[in-house]
Design a protein around this motif. Structure first.
Motif, mmCIF file in Angstrom:
data_model
loop_
_atom_site.group_PDB
_atom_site.id
_atom_site.type_symbol
_atom_site.label_atom_id
_atom_site.label_comp_id
_atom_site.label_asym_id
_atom_site.label_seq_id
_atom_site.Cartn_x
_atom_site.Cartn_y
_atom_site.Cartn_z
ATOM 1 N N ALA A 116 20.299 -85.101 33.244
ATOM 2 C CA ALA A 116 20.554 -86.231 32.597
ATOM 3 C C ALA A 116 20.109 -86.341 30.880
ATOM 4 C CB ALA A 116 20.114 -87.480 33.461
ATOM 5 N N ILE A 117 18.993 -86.046 30.827
ATOM 6 C CA ILE A 117 18.454 -85.994 29.492
ATOM 7 C C ILE A 117 19.296 -85.034 28.474
ATOM 8 C CG2 ILE A 117 16.543 -85.485 27.894
ATOM 9 C CD1 ILE A 117 14.636 -86.408 30.134
ATOM 10 N N PHE A 118 19.700 -83.917 29.215
ATOM 11 C CA PHE A 118 20.430 -82.576 28.710
ATOM 12 C C PHE A 118 21.620 -83.186 28.143
ATOM 13 C CE2 PHE A 118 21.889 -78.091 28.343
ATOM 14 C CZ PHE A 118 21.110 -77.871 27.039
ATOM 15 N N VAL A 119 22.294 -84.091 28.914
ATOM 16 C CA VAL A 119 23.635 -84.533 28.663
ATOM 17 C C VAL A 119 23.417 -85.621 27.602
ATOM 18 C CG1 VAL A 119 25.488 -86.113 29.394
ATOM 19 C CG2 VAL A 119 24.352 -84.065 30.719
ATOM 20 N N LEU B 57 10.737 -71.820 28.953
ATOM 21 C CA LEU B 57 9.572 -72.157 28.125
ATOM 22 C C LEU B 57 9.700 -71.838 26.641
ATOM 23 C CD1 LEU B 57 7.201 -70.078 30.400
ATOM 24 C CD2 LEU B 57 6.891 -72.545 29.843
ATOM 25 N N ALA B 58 10.345 -71.159 26.238
ATOM 26 C CA ALA B 58 10.778 -71.144 24.856
ATOM 27 C C ALA B 58 11.491 -72.011 24.108
ATOM 28 C CB ALA B 58 11.706 -69.532 24.588
ATOM 29 N N MET B 59 12.411 -72.738 24.825
ATOM 30 C CA MET B 59 12.918 -73.630 24.511
ATOM 31 C C MET B 59 11.980 -75.035 24.272
ATOM 32 S SD MET B 59 16.319 -75.621 26.080
ATOM 33 C CE MET B 59 17.255 -74.235 26.412
ATOM 34 N N PHE B 60 11.046 -75.146 25.199
ATOM 35 C CA PHE B 60 10.079 -76.123 24.983
ATOM 36 C C PHE B 60 9.297 -76.117 23.549
ATOM 37 C CE2 PHE B 60 5.573 -77.514 25.412
ATOM 38 C CZ PHE B 60 5.907 -78.769 26.004
ATOM 39 N N ALA C 18 12.779 -85.612 23.156
ATOM 40 C CA ALA C 18 13.543 -85.582 24.697
ATOM 41 C C ALA C 18 13.813 -84.093 25.140
ATOM 42 C CB ALA C 18 14.775 -86.385 24.471
ATOM 43 N N LYS C 19 14.225 -83.533 24.154
ATOM 44 C CA LYS C 19 14.501 -82.030 24.445
ATOM 45 C C LYS C 19 13.560 -81.414 25.034
ATOM 46 C CE LYS C 19 18.326 -81.783 21.117
ATOM 47 N NZ LYS C 19 18.762 -81.191 19.923
ATOM 48 N N ALA C 20 12.235 -81.509 24.458
ATOM 49 C CA ALA C 20 11.070 -81.014 24.929
ATOM 50 C C ALA C 20 10.706 -81.442 26.225
ATOM 51 C CB ALA C 20 9.788 -80.972 23.973
ATOM 52 N N VAL C 21 10.665 -82.614 26.642
ATOM 53 C CA VAL C 21 10.376 -83.159 27.893
ATOM 54 C C VAL C 21 11.557 -82.569 28.837
ATOM 55 C CG1 VAL C 21 10.572 -85.447 29.278
ATOM 56 C CG2 VAL C 21 9.472 -85.419 27.202
ATOM 57 N N MET C 22 12.726 -82.702 28.479
ATOM 58 C CA MET C 22 13.671 -81.940 29.230
ATOM 59 C C MET C 22 13.652 -80.608 29.734
ATOM 60 S SD MET C 22 16.576 -79.782 29.274
ATOM 61 C CE MET C 22 16.786 -79.302 27.551
ATOM 62 N N GLY D 196 23.828 -79.271 32.092
ATOM 63 C CA GLY D 196 23.328 -80.715 32.437
ATOM 64 C C GLY D 196 23.773 -81.218 33.753
ATOM 65 N N ILE D 197 25.215 -81.087 33.935
ATOM 66 C CA ILE D 197 25.694 -81.629 35.075
ATOM 67 C C ILE D 197 25.160 -80.676 36.205
ATOM 68 C CG2 ILE D 197 27.829 -81.876 36.314
ATOM 69 C CD1 ILE D 197 29.141 -82.524 33.729
ATOM 70 N N ALA D 198 25.263 -79.455 36.024
ATOM 71 C CA ALA D 198 24.546 -78.488 37.265
ATOM 72 C C ALA D 198 23.494 -78.826 37.638
ATOM 73 C CB ALA D 198 24.813 -77.123 36.709
ATOM 74 N N LEU D 199 22.599 -79.264 36.740
ATOM 75 C CA LEU D 199 21.186 -79.457 37.101
ATOM 76 C C LEU D 199 20.915 -80.745 37.802
ATOM 77 C CD1 LEU D 199 19.119 -78.507 33.535
ATOM 78 C CD2 LEU D 199 18.952 -77.333 35.825
ATOM 79 N N ILE D 200 21.710 -81.622 37.380
ATOM 80 C CA ILE D 200 21.782 -82.949 38.155
ATOM 81 C C ILE D 200 22.223 -82.768 39.462
ATOM 82 C CG2 ILE D 200 23.071 -85.353 38.436
ATOM 83 C CD1 ILE D 200 23.299 -85.336 35.365
ATOM 84 N N GLY D 201 23.121 -81.794 39.785
ATOM 85 C CA GLY D 201 23.813 -81.648 41.284
ATOM 86 C C GLY D 201 22.930 -80.702 41.818
ATOM 87 N N LEU D 202 22.302 -79.751 41.175
ATOM 88 C CA LEU D 202 21.186 -79.017 42.016
ATOM 89 C C LEU D 202 19.993 -79.807 42.521
ATOM 90 C CD1 LEU D 202 21.671 -75.948 39.925
ATOM 91 C CD2 LEU D 202 22.214 -75.847 42.379
ATOM 92 N N GLY D 203 19.418 -80.827 41.453
ATOM 93 C CA GLY D 203 18.558 -81.585 41.822
ATOM 94 C C GLY D 203 18.807 -82.576 42.912
#
Length: 226
Positions: free
Chosen positions: A21-24, A88-91, A49-53, A193-200
């Motif tokens: 949701a944050i990513f979207v 991890l690298a993205m964070f 927000a991206k770091a938290v994501m 982002g939508i895929a992560l929501i669905g998988l979660g």
């Protein structure tokens, strides 16, 4: 409070869905990737927000892997490790974007512009040092990890298959950013982002559908009375 494997798996599902949701959300009306944007409060908020994501996504995919590891096999392990390295690298890069770039943009705008060009998949005019390696690791881990992990989850057949396909396709789609204009950067991030929501959500529901342990039907012998 008792910590159980069921509770941790559900928490991983919530983390993945929240990360998606944050990513979207951060893609909506995203400011242009130029030095002038880095000086704004909005930039700091979005980068934070991206770091938290990224941290939430890492927790989420860890729960997915642990829940499906027996059926995902070695491909699942490879995909998870690559995807985890990418997040991890993205964070790390988003923490730098939120805390370091705003402090140096006033004195080194050229360097900051080069970092932003590289982050968007372009070729910077100057040398950005070790940050280039970090950005490359983030990109490769995200792309190959998302593809491999998505395929492994699809083959495992435990989580929602539409979401596993969307994860794999969405991750591979980011490779097109190297040849597409910056305007495509944000829309291409939405599928993952939508895929992560669905998988979660699917991970949470899988736990709820798991059969409860049944009591033993063996007869209970009463102790002998002396």
């Amino acid at each position: 409070m008792t910590i159980t494997s069921t509770g941790l798996t559900k928490a991983a599902g919530v983390a993945a869905a929240t990360a998606g949701a944050i990513f979207v959300a951060v893609q909506i009306n995203h400011p242009p990737m130029v030095a002038a944007s880095v000086e704004t409060t909005e930039w700091v908020v979005r980068s934070t927000a991206k770091a938290v994501m990224s941290a939430l996504a890492l927790a989420g995919i860890t729960g997915m892997y642990l829940h499906t590891r027996r059926r995902a096999g070695w491909l699942g392990l490879v995909g998870y490790l690559l995807f985890a390295a990418g997040y991890l690298a993205m964070f790390a890069t988003e923490v730098i974007a939120a805390t370091v770039l705003p402090t140096v943009v006033g004195v080194q705008p050229g360097y900051v512009n080069d970092v932003l060009v590289s982050a968007a998949g372009g070729t910077p005019a100057g040398d950005i040092g070790g940050l280039q390696t970090l950005l490359n690791l983030s990109g490769v881990g995200y792309l190959l990890g998302g593809l491999t992990f998505g395929i492994a989850l699809f083959r495992a057949g435990i989580l929602a298959r539409w979401a596993t396909i969307l994860l794999a396709v969405g991750a591979v789609g980011t490779a097109a950013l190297a040849v597409l204009p910056e305007g495509f950067n944000r829309p291409l991030a939405v599928p993952v982002g939508i895929a992560l929501i669905g998988l979660g959500v699917s991970l949470w529901r899988c736990v709820d559908r798991s059969p409860a342990p049944t009591a033993s039907l063996a007869p209970v012998r009463e102790p002998a009375v002396p």
